[in-house]
Write an enzyme that holds these catalytic residues in place. Sequence first.
Site, PDB file in Angstrom:
ATOM      1  N   ARG A   1       0.855  -1.191   0.000  1.00 37.26           N
ATOM      2  CA  ARG A   1       0.000   0.000   0.000  1.00 37.26           C
ATOM      3  C   ARG A   1       0.894   1.245   0.000  1.00 37.26           C
ATOM      4  O   ARG A   1       1.968   1.241   0.611  1.00 37.26           O
ATOM      5  CB  ARG A   1      -0.881   0.034   1.252  1.00 37.26           C
ATOM      6  CG  ARG A   1      -2.051  -0.939   1.214  1.00 37.26           C
ATOM      7  CD  ARG A   1      -3.125  -0.550   0.195  1.00 37.26           C
ATOM      8  NE  ARG A   1      -4.219  -1.505   0.143  1.00 37.26           N
ATOM      9  CZ  ARG A   1      -4.309  -2.527  -0.708  1.00 37.26           C
ATOM     10  NH1 ARG A   1      -3.368  -2.735  -1.608  1.00 37.26           N
ATOM     11  NH2 ARG A   1      -5.359  -3.343  -0.680  1.00 37.26           N
TER      12      ARG A   1
ATOM     13  N   HIS B   1      -0.866   0.174  -9.800  1.00 35.60           N
ATOM     14  CA  HIS B   1      -1.584  -0.702  -8.862  1.00 35.60           C
ATOM     15  C   HIS B   1      -2.282  -1.852  -9.611  1.00 35.60           C
ATOM     16  O   HIS B   1      -3.502  -1.977  -9.589  1.00 35.60           O
ATOM     17  CB  HIS B   1      -2.614   0.075  -8.039  1.00 35.60           C
ATOM     18  CG  HIS B   1      -3.068  -0.701  -6.818  1.00 35.60           C
ATOM     19  ND1 HIS B   1      -3.541  -0.109  -5.693  1.00 35.60           N
ATOM     20  CD2 HIS B   1      -3.103  -2.039  -6.574  1.00 35.60           C
ATOM     21  CE1 HIS B   1      -3.866  -1.016  -4.796  1.00 35.60           C
ATOM     22  NE2 HIS B   1      -3.605  -2.215  -5.316  1.00 35.60           N
TER      23      HIS B   1
HETATM   24  P1  NDP Z   1      -1.804 -11.576   5.151  1.00 34.01           P
HETATM   25  O1  NDP Z   1      -2.667 -11.006   6.201  1.00 34.01           O
HETATM   26  O2  NDP Z   1      -2.001 -12.988   4.735  1.00 34.01           O
HETATM   27  O3  NDP Z   1      -0.269 -11.434   5.572  1.00 34.01           O
HETATM   28  C1  NDP Z   1       0.226 -10.302   6.229  1.00 34.01           C
HETATM   29  C2  NDP Z   1       1.596 -10.600   6.801  1.00 34.01           C
HETATM   30  O4  NDP Z   1       2.127  -9.402   7.379  1.00 34.01           O
HETATM   31  C3  NDP Z   1       1.574 -11.657   7.905  1.00 34.01           C
HETATM   32  O5  NDP Z   1       2.691 -12.481   7.778  1.00 34.01           O
HETATM   33  C4  NDP Z   1       1.681 -10.817   9.182  1.00 34.01           C
HETATM   34  O6  NDP Z   1       2.319 -11.497  10.240  1.00 34.01           O
HETATM   35  C5  NDP Z   1       2.553  -9.686   8.703  1.00 34.01           C
HETATM   36  N1  NDP Z   1       2.399  -8.495   9.537  1.00 34.01           N
HETATM   37  C6  NDP Z   1       1.278  -7.757   9.716  1.00 34.01           C
HETATM   38  N2  NDP Z   1       1.522  -6.742  10.584  1.00 34.01           N
HETATM   39  C7  NDP Z   1       2.823  -6.857  10.947  1.00 34.01           C
HETATM   40  C8  NDP Z   1       3.660  -6.127  11.811  1.00 34.01           C
HETATM   41  N3  NDP Z   1       3.228  -5.043  12.508  1.00 34.01           N
HETATM   42  N4  NDP Z   1       4.946  -6.539  11.968  1.00 34.01           N
HETATM   43  C9  NDP Z   1       5.398  -7.629  11.309  1.00 34.01           C
HETATM   44  N5  NDP Z   1       4.651  -8.365  10.463  1.00 34.01           N
HETATM   45  C10 NDP Z   1       3.375  -7.981  10.284  1.00 34.01           C
HETATM   46  O7  NDP Z   1      -1.949 -10.596   3.892  1.00 34.01           O
HETATM   47  P2  NDP Z   1      -1.764 -10.961   2.337  1.00 34.01           P
HETATM   48  O8  NDP Z   1      -0.446 -11.627   2.163  1.00 34.01           O
HETATM   49  O9  NDP Z   1      -2.964 -11.629   1.804  1.00 34.01           O
HETATM   50  O10 NDP Z   1      -1.739  -9.496   1.698  1.00 34.01           O
HETATM   51  C11 NDP Z   1      -0.750  -8.532   2.091  1.00 34.01           C
HETATM   52  C12 NDP Z   1      -1.099  -7.171   1.511  1.00 34.01           C
HETATM   53  O11 NDP Z   1      -0.796  -7.128   0.121  1.00 34.01           O
HETATM   54  C13 NDP Z   1      -2.570  -6.776   1.564  1.00 34.01           C
HETATM   55  O12 NDP Z   1      -2.931  -6.291   2.837  1.00 34.01           O
HETATM   56  C14 NDP Z   1      -2.641  -5.683   0.514  1.00 34.01           C
HETATM   57  O13 NDP Z   1      -2.383  -4.435   1.121  1.00 34.01           O
HETATM   58  C15 NDP Z   1      -1.491  -6.020  -0.446  1.00 34.01           C
HETATM   59  N6  NDP Z   1      -1.992  -6.386  -1.786  1.00 34.01           N
HETATM   60  C16 NDP Z   1      -1.604  -5.624  -2.869  1.00 34.01           C
HETATM   61  C17 NDP Z   1      -2.044  -5.944  -4.138  1.00 34.01           C
HETATM   62  C18 NDP Z   1      -1.580  -5.177  -5.345  1.00 34.01           C
HETATM   63  O14 NDP Z   1      -2.106  -5.370  -6.444  1.00 34.01           O
HETATM   64  N7  NDP Z   1      -0.597  -4.292  -5.227  1.00 34.01           N
HETATM   65  C19 NDP Z   1      -2.966  -7.073  -4.368  1.00 34.01           C
HETATM   66  C20 NDP Z   1      -3.265  -7.834  -3.188  1.00 34.01           C
HETATM   67  C21 NDP Z   1      -2.796  -7.482  -1.934  1.00 34.01           C
HETATM   68  P3  NDP Z   1       1.558 -12.695  11.051  1.00 34.01           P
HETATM   69  O15 NDP Z   1       1.269 -13.760  10.006  1.00 34.01           O
HETATM   70  O16 NDP Z   1       2.547 -13.165  12.045  1.00 34.01           O
HETATM   71  O17 NDP Z   1       0.302 -12.104  11.599  1.00 34.01           O
END
Ligand code: NDP
Length: 309
Positions: free
Chosen positions: A224, A272
């Site tokens: 994002r 995007h």
């Molecule tokens: P998930 O929720 O599956 O994964 C998020 C990961 O980030 C998890 O491993 C989580 O850790 C980690 N995380 C979250 N907060 C923290 C923190 N404060 N410190 C350390 N690690 C953290 O999300 P997705 O993989 O499905 O998607 C990720 C993002 O990708 C979406 O939120 C979206 O913004 C973006 N996206 C962008 C797209 C594009 O076209 N550019 C398309 C699709 C998505 P834990 O597992 O330990 O909780």
Amino acid sequence: MAIVIIRQDGKTDMWKEALLAADPNLPVFGYHDDHDPKGIKMALVWKHPKGSLANYSNLMCIASNGAGVDFIFEDEDRPKHLPITRIVDTYLAADMSEHVLALILANLKHLEHYKVDQFNKIWKPLQYLRIADVRVGILGLGTLGQVLANDLVRFGFQVQGWSSSRKSVEKVKSFAGPDELSDFLASTKILVCLLPLTDRTSDILNKELFEQLPKGAYIINVARGGHLVDKDLLELLDSGHLSGAALDVFHQEPLNQEHPFWEHPKVHMTPHYASVSDTDSVVPQILENYRRLENGDSLINLVSKTKGY
Ligand code: NDP
């Protein structure tokens, strides 16, 4: 019991048709269609106008039409007691991985640089790196991050990831929590951001973080725009500490015409589009949750309201 689709990107009819193709009897409306708000039980949303969810007094679920849910939490007027679901989809993850792999390979082989040289009729071979010598660090080793990590390992990269909790992914070194971020950064040559946007990750790609990466590191932000402090990236690119950045997401989309990213030689922009929800593969999970709502069953792909993702 009906579904309303609320989005502002001109894709309402496309999603409505896809849902109706799967179930011709489904009561589904676009936000601007004539419909009774009291009959709406599920709102399928993508960057909906803030406040629009408050119109639906019998709503039972807010369903994000994508993997991200940041825009839902940003809507202070949403009905806060409702469950929120998101998309978890193999196509979404595969598309994201392909996009990031393309960027990384293009960077290793200096393809962007040679394109500029070509326009200027410059013949100047550069030294290149080999895959096996490159360590890629993924911020956010979640659904998308883990698919990317596995693909990178298959290609022969050294791979590590940072997440809130420790992960066990074969051949991927896992770093967890704020205490391990510095060590993760110090050994990352190419940094990919795949974090959700939350209060804790907003502005995380800042000067302090960039300075902990080795000189010449390359940044890929496909998560994002709110993760990135734009002026810090520009400063570190211009000082030479960072070698370049590939950005798919921005604070304002489309990016305003005056923004320095447009003309910066070290910034590679895409609009995007790294990974876009595919109707064929996503419609079944939306219908699945609709049926579960009807039957009073627990929903799939639920978002944690305490974690914000
Ligand atoms: P998930 O929720 O599956 O994964 C998020 C990961 O980030 C998890 O491993 C989580 O850790 C980690 N995380 C979250 N907060 C923290 C923190 N404060 N410190 C350390 N690690 C953290 O999300 P997705 O993989 O499905 O998607 C990720 C993002 O990708 C979406 O939120 C979206 O913004 C973006 N996206 C962008 C797209 C594009 O076209 N550019 C398309 C699709 C998505 P834990 O597992 O330990 O909780």
